[in-house]
Design an enzyme around this catalytic site. Structure first.
Site, mmCIF file in Angstrom:
data_model
loop_
_atom_site.group_PDB
_atom_site.id
_atom_site.type_symbol
_atom_site.label_atom_id
_atom_site.label_comp_id
_atom_site.label_asym_id
_atom_site.label_seq_id
_atom_site.Cartn_x
_atom_site.Cartn_y
_atom_site.Cartn_z
ATOM 1 N N GLU A 29 -3.692 -7.971 -11.073
ATOM 2 C CA GLU A 29 -3.450 -8.898 -9.970
ATOM 3 C C GLU A 29 -4.724 -9.668 -9.624
ATOM 4 O O GLU A 29 -5.762 -9.051 -9.382
ATOM 5 C CB GLU A 29 -2.915 -8.117 -8.761
ATOM 6 C CG GLU A 29 -1.511 -7.601 -9.052
ATOM 7 C CD GLU A 29 -1.068 -6.447 -8.166
ATOM 8 O OE1 GLU A 29 -1.740 -6.147 -7.165
ATOM 9 O OE2 GLU A 29 -0.036 -5.832 -8.507
ATOM 10 N N GLU A 58 3.773 -3.514 -10.078
ATOM 11 C CA GLU A 58 2.993 -2.527 -10.830
ATOM 12 C C GLU A 58 3.845 -1.737 -11.803
ATOM 13 O O GLU A 58 3.425 -1.469 -12.931
ATOM 14 C CB GLU A 58 2.250 -1.576 -9.887
ATOM 15 C CG GLU A 58 1.024 -2.192 -9.209
ATOM 16 C CD GLU A 58 1.365 -2.970 -7.947
ATOM 17 O OE1 GLU A 58 2.571 -3.050 -7.595
ATOM 18 O OE2 GLU A 58 0.434 -3.508 -7.313
ATOM 19 N N HIS A 126 -5.302 2.939 1.214
ATOM 20 C CA HIS A 126 -6.178 2.279 0.238
ATOM 21 C C HIS A 126 -7.406 3.101 -0.122
ATOM 22 O O HIS A 126 -8.434 2.535 -0.496
ATOM 23 C CB HIS A 126 -6.635 0.914 0.767
ATOM 24 C CG HIS A 126 -5.583 -0.149 0.703
ATOM 25 N ND1 HIS A 126 -4.576 -0.255 1.634
ATOM 26 C CD2 HIS A 126 -5.374 -1.153 -0.183
ATOM 27 C CE1 HIS A 126 -3.799 -1.287 1.329
ATOM 28 N NE2 HIS A 126 -4.263 -1.846 0.228
HETATM 29 C C1 LIG Z 1 1.466 -2.162 -4.370
HETATM 30 C C2 LIG Z 1 0.319 -3.049 -4.006
HETATM 31 N N1 LIG Z 1 -0.250 -3.812 -4.960
HETATM 32 C C3 LIG Z 1 -1.303 -4.604 -4.661
HETATM 33 C C4 LIG Z 1 -1.815 -4.647 -3.405
HETATM 34 C C5 LIG Z 1 -3.045 -5.516 -3.093
HETATM 35 N N2 LIG Z 1 -2.675 -6.672 -2.279
HETATM 36 C C6 LIG Z 1 -2.735 -6.632 -0.931
HETATM 37 S S1 LIG Z 1 -2.116 -7.994 -0.213
HETATM 38 C C7 LIG Z 1 -1.780 -8.699 -1.696
HETATM 39 C C8 LIG Z 1 -1.089 -10.023 -1.759
HETATM 40 C C9 LIG Z 1 0.211 -10.000 -1.040
HETATM 41 O O1 LIG Z 1 0.859 -11.215 -1.124
HETATM 42 P P1 LIG Z 1 2.180 -11.481 -0.305
HETATM 43 O O2 LIG Z 1 3.152 -10.370 -0.495
HETATM 44 O O3 LIG Z 1 2.636 -12.843 -0.648
HETATM 45 O O4 LIG Z 1 1.703 -11.401 1.223
HETATM 46 P P2 LIG Z 1 0.609 -12.313 1.938
HETATM 47 O O5 LIG Z 1 -0.709 -11.640 1.791
HETATM 48 O O6 LIG Z 1 0.630 -13.653 1.319
HETATM 49 O O7 LIG Z 1 1.038 -12.337 3.369
HETATM 50 C C10 LIG Z 1 -2.177 -7.855 -2.744
HETATM 51 C C11 LIG Z 1 -2.060 -8.156 -4.176
HETATM 52 C C12 LIG Z 1 -1.205 -3.823 -2.430
HETATM 53 N N3 LIG Z 1 -1.659 -3.768 -1.180
HETATM 54 N N4 LIG Z 1 -0.139 -3.057 -2.753
#
Ligand SMILES: Cc1ncc(C[n+]2csc(CCOP(=O)(O)OP(=O)(O)O)c2C)c(N)n1
Ligand SMILES: [Mg+2]
Lengths: 327, 329
Positions: A29, A58, A126
């Site tokens: 990611e 994932e 986390h």
């Molecule tokens: C299972 C998981 N994978 C990766 C992450 C890391 N991560 C945190 S926020 C994010 C992006 C999320 O995007 P979105 O769902 O569009 O929400 P936004 O932040 O845009 O509100 C990522 C990749 C996570 N927290 N949980």
């Protein structure tokens, strides 16, 4: 020797292996823009075909790595330990079990790079240090480097290994510097560190401290402090937990008669528990004192910094444990 | 739909609450008053507020890492939220959860989750309980465009549909997951297009328009309470700030063009709503300004409260692991 930052050592290993072998590709990611720093510059050098930003799926891309590896690729997947739970089915039911279940018909040369972020207020979701759970699952090789040179050398070995390897990258070490030999100064022109060979960071005669990942710098600091009091501590970093270099640990305990194990994972069924059990079974007659574990408290990682700092192994806790074995 | 003034003013108030809360958070984070990650909701206020004011206190919500807006939209006390961010005992979770895990169960908040997609099954379960118990509360879950690609998301929507559960799936499509555009990861034009695969209504809403969100969610809630099953509501919106505080590595404008950011800033949900209130003669500009000023004061008080709240004592480390404590190993 030139110094390298821990996270850059990951980058060097990835770059060298991608240059060497076209079948190596990376996915994860936001790795194109390298939000965690380990994949900087790789998109520019290797292009979109070998540096893939995945959807937030994932379970899908952990499993896709297994499939790609089964038909000739060498995927390296970037993730944080905490997101492995989402992909648990593919990790356990496929990655760990496929080769054995199918009678050894297929090699699965996948590397999962799982960073452990803890200690900085990231709270329970986390901050996982989950390697003991994966040690419990046959079929996975488990690596937990503690300095930049080991990181680089073990990462390169992991990518060339024909089995599933999980690299547990300790986020508390990401900014640490350490000497990493330049390729031109190495006999084979590259840094490769074999799995299953522990590193003795300090020799000593009174107490053996086996330390894992982010606990290693604390163990070394503890040993330095105790030296001033005339206590001689041997510090051993197993570097790989599966396979584990039992022989080096047992030989050290035979010499010192005392064992402390420092492990950032939760203490129940931790890597420390397993090492303690091995020494109790196979090195019992060398022991002159009970084995001491210095592992994380059996509680989730609390957000509030005043509570979080109580959880993990520290230099002070290791010093106390070492003194305890001599009391 | 002609909405009454109290409701429209409540929408304004809650949006300002989130805006001022987040601005304060950005400010104190920069001063080093707390650490870890914090994901500002600025620019997206209309999505949560429009949805939450359509609900009753007895309805449930669950959310994600971008977590401050949801509880505040549902009427959560900013004092407890701010204290939680500062890791204090008076926080919603006694300092154990922090920014990504705000949860006030007393007003129907099932908790914000840092693991993407993981709160959809939980919210689905709350809706299942409503159906089994024969009660008329509903549940709603907020998730991002990025999280919409998680397996748990698809599984929850399918399950909720086959069991006709009273739940609203609310996708906050701010168009990016960290640095990744949803156009590169979502196979359909809009997340709401997927609804047909689950045999439920899917609507695309202007997420900058709090009234449009309110109306769309109200229709979905009515359907849910009538036992007709779930809906998917997608609010198209934009995040004005960077993904997270403490993620300095990502440079502004590197993955989204400056003019795109500017265009969306021109569509500020608070401005849009205020202008409508004034233009339609529902409220005067002064009345709207007064709400803004009042809320500013409340957030200052919340910060004061949080700063004065004590940190937990070391003895509290093991509290709340189990309903009845078991001996530590
Ligand atoms: C299972 C998981 N994978 C990766 C992450 C890391 N991560 C945190 S926020 C994010 C992006 C999320 O995007 P979105 O769902 O569009 O929400 P936004 O932040 O845009 O509100 C990522 C990749 C996570 N927290 N949980
Ligand atoms: Mg998004």
């Amino acid at each position: 020797m030139p110094e390298t930052v821990f996270v850059n050592a990951i980058n060097e290993a990835l770059q060298e292996e991608m240059q060497r072998d076209e079948s190596v590709f990376i996915m994860g990611e936001d790795i194109k823009r390298s939000i965690y720093g380990a994949t900087m510059g790789l998109l520019e050098e290797f292009g979109e075909k070998r540096v893939l930003d995945t959807p937030l799926s994932e379970n899908a891309f952990f499993g896709a790595a297994v499939g790609a590896s089964a038909v000739g690729m060498r995927p390296v997947v970037e993730t944080l330990t905490s997101f492995m739970w989402v992909a648990m089915d593919q990790l356990v039911s496929q990655a760990a079990k496929m080769r054995y279940m199918f009678g050894g018909q297929v090699n699965l040369p996948v590397v999962y790079r799982a960073t452990m972020y803890y200690g900085g207020g990231s709270a329970a979701h986390h901050s996982d240090r989950s390697y003991p759970m994966f040690m419990n699952m046959p079929g996975l090789k488990i690596v937990a480097p503690s300095n930049p040179a080991d990181m680089k050398g073990l990462m390169k070995t992991a990518i060339r290994d024909d089995d599933v390897v999980i690299m547990f990258e300790d986020g508390t070490l990401f900014g640490n510097r350490g000497e990493v030999p330049a390729n031109e100064d190495l006999p084979n022109g590259e840094l490769l560190i074999p799995f299953g060979v522990a590193n003795t960071l300090r020799e000593g005669t009174d107490v053996t401290v086996v330390a894992i990942a982010g606990s290693v710098p604390h163990a070394v600091a503890a040993a330095e402090e105790l030296e001033a009091e005339g206590i001689s501590v041997e510090v051993i970093d197993p570097r790989t937990l599966v396979p584990l270099d039992k022989a080096s640990i047992l030989a050290s305990v035979e010499k010192t008669g005392r064992l402390v194990i420092a492990d950032p994972a939760h203490k129940v069924c931790s890597a420390a528990s397993e090492i303690a059990s091995i020494v109790a079974e196979e090195g019992f007659w060398s022991l002159q004192a009970p084995i001491a574990k210095v592992a994380s408290e059996q509680v989730h990682i609390p957000y509030s910094p005043v509570l979080e700092k109580l959880v993990y192994p520290t230099k002070e806790k290791i010093v106390t444990a070492v003194r305890g074995t001599l009391a | 739909m002609a909405l009454d003034k109290d409701l429209l003013m409540l929408m304004l108030r809650r949006m300002w609450t989130i805006r001022h809360f987040e601005e304060t958070v950005i400010d104190i984070y920069a001063k080093g008053e707390f650490g870890g990650a914090a994901h500002p909701y600025i620019g997206e206020e209309a999505v949560a507020v429009g949805a939450c004011v359509a609900m009753q206190d007895t309805d449930y919500i669950a959310g994600n890492h971008r977590s401050h807006g949801h509880p505040l939209a549902k009427g959560g006390d900013p004092k407890g939220a701010m204290a939680e961010l500062l890791g204090r005992v008076d926080g919603y979770c006694k300092g154990k959860g922090g920014s990504m895990h705000l949860a006030d169960f007393s007003i129907g908040i099932l908790g914000e989750s840092g693991i993407l997609g993981s709160s959809l099954p939980v919210a689905t379960g709350a809706a299942l309980a409503s159906k089994i118990k024969g009660e008329d509360f509903i549940s709603a879950v907020f998730f991002g465009d990025g999280a919409s690609n998680q397996g748990a998301c698809h599984e929850s929507m399918n399950l909720a549909s086959v069991w006709k559960l009273p739940i609203i799936f609310i996708c906050e499509n701010n168009q990016y997951a960290v640095t990744t555009s949803y156009r590169d990861t979502v196979a359909v034009e809009h997340v709401s297009d997927r609804a047909s695969a689950y045999n439920m209504p899917g609507v695309l809403v202007d997420g900058q328009d709090v009234v449009a969100m309110y109306e769309a969610v109200s229709v979905a809630i009515e359907r849910a309470r009538a036992g007709e099953g779930p809906s998917l509501v997608e609010g198209l919106t934009y995040r004005y700030e960077e993904h997270s505080l403490g993620l300095g590595r990502i440079r502004r404008g590197e993955y989204r063009p400056e003019d795109e950011i500017e265009t969306w800033r021109q569509r500020d949900p608070i401005v849009i709503h205020t202008n409508r209130l004034v233009e339609q003669g529902i409220a005067t500009q002064e009345e709207c300004d007064a709400v803004n000023a009042e809320v500013r004061g409340e957030i200052d008080e919340a910060l004061e409260f949080a700063r004065n709240s004590p940190f937990p004592e070391p003895e509290e480390l093991f509290d709340d692991m189990f309903a009845n404590a078991i001996p530590q190993p």
